[in-house]
Design a protein around this motif. Structure first.
Motif, short mmCIF file in Angstrom:
data_model
loop_
_atom_site.label_atom_id
_atom_site.label_comp_id
_atom_site.label_asym_id
_atom_site.label_seq_id
_atom_site.Cartn_x
_atom_site.Cartn_y
_atom_site.Cartn_z
N UNK A 187 -18.36 65.50 49.83
CA UNK A 187 -19.77 65.48 49.42
C UNK A 187 -20.27 64.04 49.45
N UNK A 188 -21.56 63.92 49.55
CA UNK A 188 -22.18 62.60 49.46
C UNK A 188 -23.52 62.74 48.73
N UNK A 189 -24.00 61.62 48.27
CA UNK A 189 -25.28 61.54 47.59
C UNK A 189 -26.15 60.63 48.43
N UNK A 190 -27.35 61.09 48.78
CA UNK A 190 -28.22 60.33 49.68
C UNK A 190 -29.48 59.84 48.97
N UNK A 191 -30.05 58.80 49.55
CA UNK A 191 -31.30 58.26 49.03
C UNK A 191 -31.96 57.37 50.07
N UNK A 192 -33.08 56.79 49.68
CA UNK A 192 -33.77 55.91 50.60
C UNK A 192 -35.04 55.36 50.01
N UNK A 193 -35.72 54.59 50.83
CA UNK A 193 -36.94 53.93 50.40
C UNK A 193 -38.16 54.86 50.50
N UNK A 194 -39.27 54.34 50.11
CA UNK A 194 -40.53 55.08 50.09
C UNK A 194 -40.98 55.48 51.50
N UNK A 195 -40.84 54.57 52.47
CA UNK A 195 -41.37 54.84 53.81
C UNK A 195 -40.36 55.52 54.74
N UNK A 196 -39.09 55.55 54.35
CA UNK A 196 -38.07 56.20 55.17
C UNK A 196 -37.36 55.29 56.16
N UNK A 197 -37.73 54.02 56.22
CA UNK A 197 -37.09 53.09 57.16
C UNK A 197 -35.65 52.79 56.77
N UNK A 198 -35.35 52.85 55.47
CA UNK A 198 -33.99 52.61 54.98
C UNK A 198 -33.47 53.88 54.33
N UNK A 199 -32.28 54.27 54.73
CA UNK A 199 -31.58 55.40 54.12
C UNK A 199 -30.21 54.90 53.68
N UNK A 200 -29.70 55.49 52.62
CA UNK A 200 -28.35 55.13 52.19
C UNK A 200 -27.59 56.38 51.79
N UNK A 201 -26.28 56.22 51.75
CA UNK A 201 -25.39 57.30 51.35
C UNK A 201 -24.36 56.73 50.39
N UNK A 202 -24.10 57.50 49.33
CA UNK A 202 -23.05 57.17 48.38
C UNK A 202 -21.92 58.15 48.57
N UNK A 203 -20.73 57.66 48.81
CA UNK A 203 -19.55 58.52 48.96
C UNK A 203 -19.07 58.90 47.57
N UNK A 204 -19.77 59.86 46.96
CA UNK A 204 -19.46 60.34 45.62
C UNK A 204 -19.40 61.86 45.64
N UNK A 205 -18.67 62.42 44.68
CA UNK A 205 -18.54 63.88 44.58
C UNK A 205 -19.70 64.53 43.86
#
Length: 147
Positions: free
Chosen positions: A1-19
């Motif tokens: 599983x992963x947890x995802x997120x990002x900025x307001x405009x969508x130019x930056x996305x990130x992923x956390x390798x967490x359960x």
């Protein structure tokens, strides 16, 4: 599983390798009030190694006598995403509102409660510290383990 997120405009996305979604805390210090433009900031401390980023970042370094805090922002919309701090090597502090599932988060603790706005009510029994918490105590609360 992963947890995802990002900025307001969508130019930056990130992923956390967490359960699962991380536990979050509210920081009521003046720096967090100023940088968030609100009464407090809600954030999650996660292992920096669990974080992967895609997209343009800009960095602002806040230097004090004893540490350097590196704030990461989207290079397009300037949304503040996370920071690292030389006082906490290996830890990334993610702004909880940038997580895709931020509506599913609870605040597990409150720090710098001595600086909270008078109208903010911390729930009875919620762990809180008047300033920065002792690391072991804070870790225990944030991980759900015992100190």
């Amino acid at each position: 599983m992963s947890v995802d997120g990002g900025c307001r405009c969508g130019a930056v996305r990130y992923r956390l390798a967490l359960d699962q979604l991380p536990r979050t805390y509210a920081c009521h210090c003046r720096d967090c009030q100023t940088s968030s433009g609100s009464a407090f900031s809600q954030q999650a401390a996660v292992p920096e190694a669990a974080l992967t980023i895609a997209g343009p970042l800009v960095i602002y370094e806040h230097v004090t006598e004893d540490r350097v805090s590196r704030q990461r922002f989207c290079g397009v919309c300037h949304c503040r995403l996370y920071n690292t701090n030389t006082a906490r090597p290996g830890v990334a502090v993610v702004r909880a509102g940038t997580l895709d599932d931020s509506d599913k988060l609870d605040v597990a603790a409150h720090i710098w409660a001595s600086r909270k706005q008078a109208w903010v009510t911390i729930p009875d029994g919620a762990p809180q510290w008047p300033e920065g918490p002792p690391v072991a105590e804070f870790f225990a609360v944030m991980t759900g383990s015992k100190a």
